[in-house]
Write a protein that holds these residues in place. Structure first.
Motif, PDB file in Angstrom:
ATOM      1  N   VAL A 228      71.980 -80.589 104.524  1.00 64.54           N
ATOM      2  CA  VAL A 228      72.539 -80.934 103.222  1.00 64.54           C
ATOM      3  C   VAL A 228      72.957 -79.636 102.544  1.00 64.54           C
ATOM      4  CG1 VAL A 228      72.044 -81.870 100.937  1.00 64.54           C
ATOM      5  CG2 VAL A 228      71.093 -82.973 102.946  1.00 64.54           C
ATOM      6  N   TYR A 229      74.194 -79.568 102.119  1.00 62.55           N
ATOM      7  CA  TYR A 229      74.664 -78.368 101.432  1.00 62.55           C
ATOM      8  C   TYR A 229      74.639 -78.607  99.916  1.00 62.55           C
ATOM      9  CZ  TYR A 229      77.060 -74.308  99.877  1.00 62.55           C
ATOM     10  OH  TYR A 229      77.331 -73.151  99.214  1.00 62.55           O
ATOM     11  N   ARG A 230      73.804 -77.828  99.216  1.00 55.84           N
ATOM     12  CA  ARG A 230      73.643 -78.023  97.771  1.00 55.84           C
ATOM     13  C   ARG A 230      74.352 -76.965  96.938  1.00 55.84           C
ATOM     14  NH1 ARG A 230      68.515 -79.391  99.877  1.00 55.84           N
ATOM     15  NH2 ARG A 230      67.977 -81.536  99.397  1.00 55.84           N
ATOM     16  N   GLY A 231      74.699 -75.848  97.560  1.00 59.29           N
ATOM     17  CA  GLY A 231      75.278 -74.754  96.786  1.00 59.29           C
ATOM     18  C   GLY A 231      74.194 -73.938  96.114  1.00 59.29           C
ATOM     19  N   ARG A 232      74.568 -72.881  95.443  1.00 59.99           N
ATOM     20  CA  ARG A 232      73.592 -71.972  94.849  1.00 59.99           C
ATOM     21  C   ARG A 232      72.830 -72.609  93.699  1.00 59.99           C
ATOM     22  NH1 ARG A 232      71.750 -68.957  98.082  1.00 59.99           N
ATOM     23  NH2 ARG A 232      70.779 -67.829  96.380  1.00 59.99           N
ATOM     24  N   ARG A 233      73.461 -73.509  92.965  1.00 57.71           N
ATOM     25  CA  ARG A 233      72.817 -74.088  91.774  1.00 57.71           C
ATOM     26  C   ARG A 233      72.740 -75.607  91.848  1.00 57.71           C
ATOM     27  NH1 ARG A 233      75.717 -69.787  90.699  1.00 57.71           N
ATOM     28  NH2 ARG A 233      74.770 -68.073  89.527  1.00 57.71           N
ATOM     29  N   THR A 234      72.660 -76.128  93.044  1.00 61.52           N
ATOM     30  CA  THR A 234      72.651 -77.579  93.273  1.00 61.52           C
ATOM     31  C   THR A 234      73.884 -78.242  92.662  1.00 61.52           C
ATOM     32  OG1 THR A 234      70.256 -77.342  92.824  1.00 61.52           O
ATOM     33  CG2 THR A 234      70.990 -79.485  93.532  1.00 61.52           C
ATOM     34  N   ASN A 235      74.981 -77.480  92.549  1.00 63.62           N
ATOM     35  CA  ASN A 235      76.184 -78.048  91.943  1.00 63.62           C
ATOM     36  C   ASN A 235      77.231 -78.486  92.961  1.00 63.62           C
ATOM     37  OD1 ASN A 235      75.530 -78.054  89.233  1.00 63.62           O
ATOM     38  ND2 ASN A 235      76.201 -75.948  88.911  1.00 63.62           N
ATOM     39  N   ALA A 236      76.953 -78.267  94.250  1.00 68.99           N
ATOM     40  CA  ALA A 236      77.902 -78.737  95.265  1.00 68.99           C
ATOM     41  C   ALA A 236      78.005 -80.258  95.169  1.00 68.99           C
ATOM     42  CB  ALA A 236      77.434 -78.324  96.657  1.00 68.99           C
ATOM     43  N   GLY A 237      79.198 -80.774  95.436  1.00 66.46           N
ATOM     44  CA  GLY A 237      79.356 -82.224  95.456  1.00 66.46           C
ATOM     45  C   GLY A 237      79.647 -82.845  94.097  1.00 66.46           C
ATOM     46  N   GLU A 238      79.950 -82.006  93.079  1.00 66.86           N
ATOM     47  CA  GLU A 238      80.364 -82.587  91.780  1.00 66.86           C
ATOM     48  C   GLU A 238      81.821 -83.048  91.927  1.00 66.86           C
ATOM     49  OE1 GLU A 238      78.706 -83.452  89.087  1.00 66.86           O
ATOM     50  OE2 GLU A 238      76.818 -82.770  89.949  1.00 66.86           O
ATOM     51  N   PHE A 239      81.969 -83.961  92.829  1.00 71.97           N
ATOM     52  CA  PHE A 239      83.255 -84.455  93.320  1.00 71.97           C
ATOM     53  C   PHE A 239      84.063 -85.168  92.232  1.00 71.97           C
ATOM     54  CE2 PHE A 239      85.377 -87.943  95.765  1.00 71.97           C
ATOM     55  CZ  PHE A 239      86.141 -87.167  96.619  1.00 71.97           C
ATOM     56  N   GLY A 240      83.359 -85.880  91.348  1.00 69.66           N
ATOM     57  CA  GLY A 240      84.033 -86.694  90.334  1.00 69.66           C
ATOM     58  C   GLY A 240      84.707 -85.878  89.251  1.00 69.66           C
ATOM     59  N   HIS A 241      84.346 -84.594  89.148  1.00 65.03           N
ATOM     60  CA  HIS A 241      84.910 -83.780  88.059  1.00 65.03           C
ATOM     61  C   HIS A 241      85.929 -82.775  88.561  1.00 65.03           C
ATOM     62  CE1 HIS A 241      82.509 -85.808  85.139  1.00 65.03           C
ATOM     63  NE2 HIS A 241      81.472 -85.687  85.949  1.00 65.03           N
ATOM     64  N   GLN A 242      86.541 -83.071  89.720  1.00 66.29           N
ATOM     65  CA  GLN A 242      87.707 -82.281  90.108  1.00 66.29           C
ATOM     66  C   GLN A 242      88.884 -82.818  89.306  1.00 66.29           C
ATOM     67  OE1 GLN A 242      89.428 -83.198  94.090  1.00 66.29           O
ATOM     68  NE2 GLN A 242      87.541 -84.357  94.404  1.00 66.29           N
ATOM     69  N   VAL A 243      89.660 -81.879  88.756  1.00 67.15           N
ATOM     70  CA  VAL A 243      90.784 -82.280  87.911  1.00 67.15           C
ATOM     71  C   VAL A 243      91.960 -82.662  88.806  1.00 67.15           C
ATOM     72  CG1 VAL A 243      92.413 -81.511  86.138  1.00 67.15           C
ATOM     73  CG2 VAL A 243      90.000 -80.818  86.020  1.00 67.15           C
ATOM     74  N   ILE A 244      92.419 -83.893  88.618  1.00 68.69           N
ATOM     75  CA  ILE A 244      93.529 -84.421  89.422  1.00 68.69           C
ATOM     76  C   ILE A 244      94.824 -84.366  88.608  1.00 68.69           C
ATOM     77  CG2 ILE A 244      94.413 -86.514  90.578  1.00 68.69           C
ATOM     78  CD1 ILE A 244      92.042 -85.659  92.083  1.00 68.69           C
ATOM     79  N   ASP A 245      94.683 -84.533  87.263  1.00 68.72           N
ATOM     80  CA  ASP A 245      95.866 -84.602  86.395  1.00 68.72           C
ATOM     81  C   ASP A 245      95.570 -83.836  85.105  1.00 68.72           C
ATOM     82  OD1 ASP A 245      97.942 -85.210  84.748  1.00 68.72           O
ATOM     83  OD2 ASP A 245      97.727 -87.400  84.886  1.00 68.72           O
ATOM     84  N   LEU A 246      96.252 -82.679  84.946  1.00 72.68           N
ATOM     85  CA  LEU A 246      95.985 -81.826  83.774  1.00 72.68           C
ATOM     86  C   LEU A 246      96.213 -82.554  82.455  1.00 72.68           C
ATOM     87  CD1 LEU A 246      97.552 -78.391  84.813  1.00 72.68           C
ATOM     88  CD2 LEU A 246      95.147 -78.874  84.311  1.00 72.68           C
ATOM     89  N   ASN A 247      97.111 -83.535  82.470  1.00 75.30           N
ATOM     90  CA  ASN A 247      97.417 -84.273  81.242  1.00 75.30           C
ATOM     91  C   ASN A 247      96.750 -85.644  81.234  1.00 75.30           C
ATOM     92  OD1 ASN A 247      99.215 -82.197  80.318  1.00 75.30           O
ATOM     93  ND2 ASN A 247     100.646 -82.912  81.888  1.00 75.30           N
ATOM     94  N   GLY A 248      95.749 -85.817  82.097  1.00 80.95           N
ATOM     95  CA  GLY A 248      95.106 -87.121  82.222  1.00 80.95           C
ATOM     96  C   GLY A 248      94.180 -87.435  81.056  1.00 80.95           C
TER      97      GLY A 248
END
Ligand SMILES: [Zn+2]
Length: 367
Positions: A228-248
């Motif tokens: 399981v890859y968690r990243g340095r601060r257990t923040n890996a996988g914050e998939f839902g907060h990738q920005v898809i639309d700057l004006n969304g």
């Protein structure tokens, strides 16, 4: 509540041997020595302790070429138990599992984190006592794993600013629960527990895959090369907060146009197919980034229209990653539709027994 300690298994070599017995199904002392690199003497000593603790049993003999028959050793699944808690915003699921993380008892209550830390701890305490009432000896409990929405710090068990749940910001859930329950408590993000649960429910799962969860939030559990890859601060996988639309549309996190905000807008508009397509776009981004070729879908929004959701995600990924430039990405539904996260949380509690616990690179072995 009586807490169990397992001093013999808390040392590295005993955990290594126990893990080999678990993975081997039935294994002899000679094979254990060969696979662990430990001496025959050390293996004899460790196995004797594991037999005395009841964690391992002798299970028949097999002939060996030119030597005396070898006694096989097996894990005794019912020797110890773990509890997994899936703490969600509006409900809580608690499972009791055996040493192989097989579900023995399940309880569900329609109250979750929205009732605040104090009430939630009371409830977890009551539910854990309730599942333990069914096993003869409560000292057989190895520990409790709690899986809940991130962000949080896996190493300290402290929750951060969980969207929409300000009362939990900075709350030391791991320490408070351990204090209340009197046993070791491990805290992890729900998506990481889901990925671990998936590897347990479906042993054929590839060593590298992404588990995409779509419920009240959207997140990913990443298993890379069996860890399981968690990243340095257990923040890996914050998939839902990738920005898809700057004006969304504005997102609960404070940004605009996050995947989660766009999906919520699509669902509010009665268009679940659109939400699944958006997740497909984000999944293709994930494949671009990590070159994963297997994606598992889970969570209530997925399951509400499982076939359509899977089809839309698959079609979108294939359109964005055309063969032969990209390998085929397989998209499947989670094996255990209901309790993956709770079962994965129990596996977190079992991990130290088999030495599959946290390493300093932010990765854990999945199972
Ligand atoms: Zn956001």
């Amino acid at each position: 509540m009586p807490g169990a300690t397992l001093p013999h298994v808390r040392d590295h070599n005993s955990a290594l041997v126990l893990d080999l017995v678990r993975r081997g199904g039935a294994i002899s002392r000679v094979e254990l020595a060969a696979q662990s690199g430990l001496t025959a003497q050390a293996i004899t000593k460790i196995v004797n302790r594991l037999l005395a603790d009841g964690l391992v049993t002798e299970a028949g003999r097999v002939g060996s070429t030119g030597g005396k028959p070898r006694t096989l050793l097996r894990l005794d699944p019912g020797a110890r138990y773990a509890v997994g808690v899936h703490l969600d915003r509006d409900d809580t699921t608690v499972v009791l599992t055996d040493l192989t993380a097989r579900k023995v008892i399940r309880r569900h209550v329609p109250h979750g984190m929205t009732s605040g830390p104090s009430g939630t701890l009371d409830r977890i305490g009551g539910e854990v006592r309730a599942v333990l009432a069914d096993i003869a000896d409560a000292t057989r409990l190895v520990g409790v794993g709690i899986a809940c929405p991130g962000p949080l710090d896996h190493t300290t068990g402290v929750l951060h600013r969980v969207t929409g749940l300000p009362a939990w910001d900075g709350f030391a859930l791991g320490a408070a629960a351990a204090d209340r329950l009197g046993v070791p408590v491990t805290v992890d993000k729900d998506t990481n527990a889901a990925a671990i649960g998936e590897t347990l429910s479906s042993p054929d799962t590839p060593a590298t895959f992404a588990y995409l969860y779509h419920g009240q939030g959207i997140g990913a559990g990443l298993v890379l090369g069996g860890r399981v890859y968690r990243g340095r601060r257990t923040n890996a996988g914050e998939f839902g907060h990738q920005v898809i639309d700057l004006n969304g549309p504005p997102c609960r996190c404070g940004n605009r146009g996050c995947l989660e905000a766009l999906c919520r807008a699509a669902l509010d508009a009665g268009d679940p197919a659109r939400a699944a397509q958006l997740v497909g776009v984000a999944a293709a981004n994930l494949v671009h980034l990590l070159d994963v070729d297997h994606i598992v879908l889970g969570g209530p929004v997925v399951l509400a229209a499982a076939e359509q959701y899977t089809r839309e995600v698959t079609t979108t990924i294939n359109a964005l990653l055309p063969e032969p430039d990209w390998q085929r990405v397989t998209v499947t539904l989670a094996a255990d539709r209901t309790d993956t996260i709770a079962t994965g949380a129990a596996a977190l509690a079992l991990a130290p027994l088999f030495n599959t616990s946290t390493s300093d690179d932010g990765a854990d072995r999945a199972a």
